[in-house]
Design a protein around this motif. Structure first.
Motif, PDB file in Angstrom:
ATOM      1  N   ALA A  80       0.828  -1.207   0.000  1.00 14.31           N
ATOM      2  CA  ALA A  80       0.000   0.000   0.000  1.00 14.31           C
ATOM      3  C   ALA A  80       0.861   1.256   0.000  1.00 14.31           C
ATOM      4  O   ALA A  80       0.599   2.204  -0.753  1.00 14.31           O
ATOM      5  N   PHE A  81       1.890   1.268   0.820  1.00  9.75           N
ATOM      6  CA  PHE A  81       2.806   2.410   0.847  1.00  9.75           C
ATOM      7  C   PHE A  81       3.533   2.552  -0.486  1.00  9.75           C
ATOM      8  O   PHE A  81       3.740   3.665  -0.977  1.00  9.75           O
ATOM      9  N   GLY A  82       3.934   1.411  -1.047  1.00  7.79           N
ATOM     10  CA  GLY A  82       4.632   1.439  -2.328  1.00  7.79           C
ATOM     11  C   GLY A  82       3.774   2.061  -3.428  1.00  7.79           C
ATOM     12  O   GLY A  82       4.264   2.854  -4.238  1.00  7.79           O
ATOM     13  N   THR A 159       9.235  -0.206   7.628  1.00  7.96           N
ATOM     14  CA  THR A 159       8.294  -0.595   6.570  1.00  7.96           C
ATOM     15  C   THR A 159       8.262   0.459   5.471  1.00  7.96           C
ATOM     16  O   THR A 159       8.252   0.143   4.278  1.00  7.96           O
ATOM     17  N   LEU A 160       8.267   1.714   5.875  1.00  2.00           N
ATOM     18  CA  LEU A 160       8.246   2.822   4.912  1.00  2.00           C
ATOM     19  C   LEU A 160       9.532   2.871   4.096  1.00  2.00           C
ATOM     20  O   LEU A 160       9.503   3.072   2.874  1.00  2.00           O
ATOM     21  N   ILE A 220      11.603  10.717   3.586  1.00  2.00           N
ATOM     22  CA  ILE A 220      10.495  10.127   2.818  1.00  2.00           C
ATOM     23  C   ILE A 220       9.197  10.906   3.013  1.00  2.00           C
ATOM     24  O   ILE A 220       8.546  11.302   2.055  1.00  2.00           O
ATOM     25  N   LEU A 221       8.819  11.130   4.274  1.00  2.00           N
ATOM     26  CA  LEU A 221       7.567  11.843   4.548  1.00  2.00           C
ATOM     27  C   LEU A 221       7.725  13.356   4.428  1.00  2.00           C
ATOM     28  O   LEU A 221       6.740  14.062   4.228  1.00  2.00           O
ATOM     29  N   GLN A 222       8.972  13.821   4.592  1.00  2.00           N
ATOM     30  CA  GLN A 222       9.266  15.262   4.601  1.00  2.00           C
ATOM     31  C   GLN A 222       8.411  15.987   5.640  1.00  2.00           C
ATOM     32  O   GLN A 222       7.716  16.968   5.356  1.00  2.00           O
ATOM     33  N   SER A 223       8.438  15.447   6.851  1.00  2.00           N
ATOM     34  CA  SER A 223       7.682  16.019   7.966  1.00  2.00           C
ATOM     35  C   SER A 223       8.513  15.885   9.239  1.00  2.00           C
ATOM     36  O   SER A 223       9.605  15.298   9.230  1.00  2.00           O
ATOM     37  N   SER A 224       7.992  16.393  10.344  1.00  2.00           N
ATOM     38  CA  SER A 224       8.701  16.334  11.614  1.00  2.00           C
ATOM     39  C   SER A 224       8.519  14.966  12.282  1.00  2.00           C
ATOM     40  O   SER A 224       7.419  14.408  12.262  1.00  2.00           O
ATOM     41  N   PRO A 225       9.581  14.427  12.880  1.00  2.00           N
ATOM     42  CA  PRO A 225       9.457  13.159  13.607  1.00  2.00           C
ATOM     43  C   PRO A 225       8.728  13.288  14.951  1.00  2.00           C
ATOM     44  O   PRO A 225       8.478  12.288  15.612  1.00  2.00           O
ATOM     45  N   LEU A 226       8.392  14.523  15.350  1.00  2.00           N
ATOM     46  CA  LEU A 226       7.750  14.732  16.645  1.00  2.00           C
ATOM     47  C   LEU A 226       6.398  14.037  16.741  1.00  2.00           C
ATOM     48  O   LEU A 226       5.992  13.597  17.822  1.00  2.00           O
TER      49      LEU A 226
END
Length: 301
Positions: A80-82, A159-160, A220-226
């Motif tokens: 699904a992620f792929g 997984t990502l 990958i997500l280009q977001s904060s890990p918080l």
């Protein structure tokens, strides 16, 4: 026969090696994992003897089953992620990954809370009458729980990374994890025995889990890990709240397999209630979205 069954097959066609360009990088990851997961038994056999191997194997058997139970929830998600990654829809990817973590960290909190409470009674019943070694080792059980938690926390991020095919970009990190595990285990086993092997594992898992969360979030997500950290912290709090009555107030009197099973059912229901209610109170919209998505999936199938 080949031409008849597969008429489209052309043996003279140039092989498309681009499709498997990361095969050697993926192999490095597999070798690193092989070193990490087999190092404990090799070092215990060399430095501590077969008696300690027997003790370690009994605990490993339980925790491998818990890890396998938790990991089953991630296997079907890679495809699904792929698919989302191929479409380059970052918003959809962030949303799906948020839901995945929401569910997954709740499962980890539930699984390891129950395991932490029930592991020593289970080992006591399982090894009853066996006197070749001391199997009732609270510190060994605690360290196994910590190793399991730190190791499985990485699964969503890992997984990502696998779905994105970033094997080459992360192979050096995998090698570093294997080296940390090997060196730390070699040092700690001299002072702490089998418990030292687990301490070495914790050192490498903490490094790799932190690295994977940071890498998957920023690259990958280009977001904060918080956002991921918040989910980990809050589920840790729910796990502690669920375990508190059994640590400080109620003493479990488990003397047989049947009494263990009854206790396991009661503790599982209580822990599930705390984790579900806690996550719903903190993020009700995420739970409603997940339930609606599940309902649509069931309806369409």
């Amino acid at each position: 026969m080949l031409k008849k069954k597969y008429p489209y097959f052309n043996s003279k066609e140039q092989a498309n090696t681009l499709a498997i360009k990361n095969k050697w990088d993926a192999l490095i990851h597999q070798i690193a994992s092989l070193i990490i997961f087999n190092t404990p038994f090799i070092l215990i056999t060399i430095f501590l003897g077969l008696t300690e191997v027997s003790v370690f194997t009994v605990y490993s058997m339980v925790f491998n089953a818990v890890t396998l139970f938790i990991s089953t929830f991630s296997g079907a998600i890679i495809a699904a992620f792929g698919d989302i990654l191929v479409k380059e829809d970052k918003d959809a990817l962030r949303k799906q990954f948020h839901h995945f973590e929401y569910i997954f960290y709740g499962i980890i909190a539930f699984s390891y809370t129950c395991t932490a409470i029930l592991i020593l009674p289970f080992i006591t019943i399982y090894t009853a009458g066996i006197e070749d070694a001391n199997y009732i080792r609270p510190w060994l059980a605690i360290l196994f729980v910590i190793v399991g938690i730190v190791n499985t926390i990485r699964i969503p991020a890992n997984t990502l990374v696998n779905a994105a095919g970033h094997f080459g970009e992360t192979k050096n990190r995998a090698i570093m994890e294997a080296l940390i595990n090997l060196v730390a285990s070699l040092v700690f086993v001299q002072f702490f025995g089998a418990e030292g092997i687990l301490l070495g594992g914790i050192c490498s898992y903490v490094y790799r889990t932190y690295d994977l969360i940071i890498y998957s979030s920023k690259v990958i997500l280009q977001s904060s890990p918080l956002d991921t950290v918040k989910k980990i912290v809050r589920n840790s709090i729910f796990a502690f709240l669920a375990a508190t009555p059994f640590i400080f107030f109620f003493e479990l009197h488990i003397t047989s397999a049947s009494s263990w099973l009854v206790a396991a059912i009661c503790i599982s229901l209580w822990t599930m209630f705390i984790v579900l209610i806690g996550n719903f109170i903190i993020e009700p919209k995420a739970m409603r979205d997940i339930l609606m998505q599940l309902k649509r999936t069931i309806t369409n199938s």
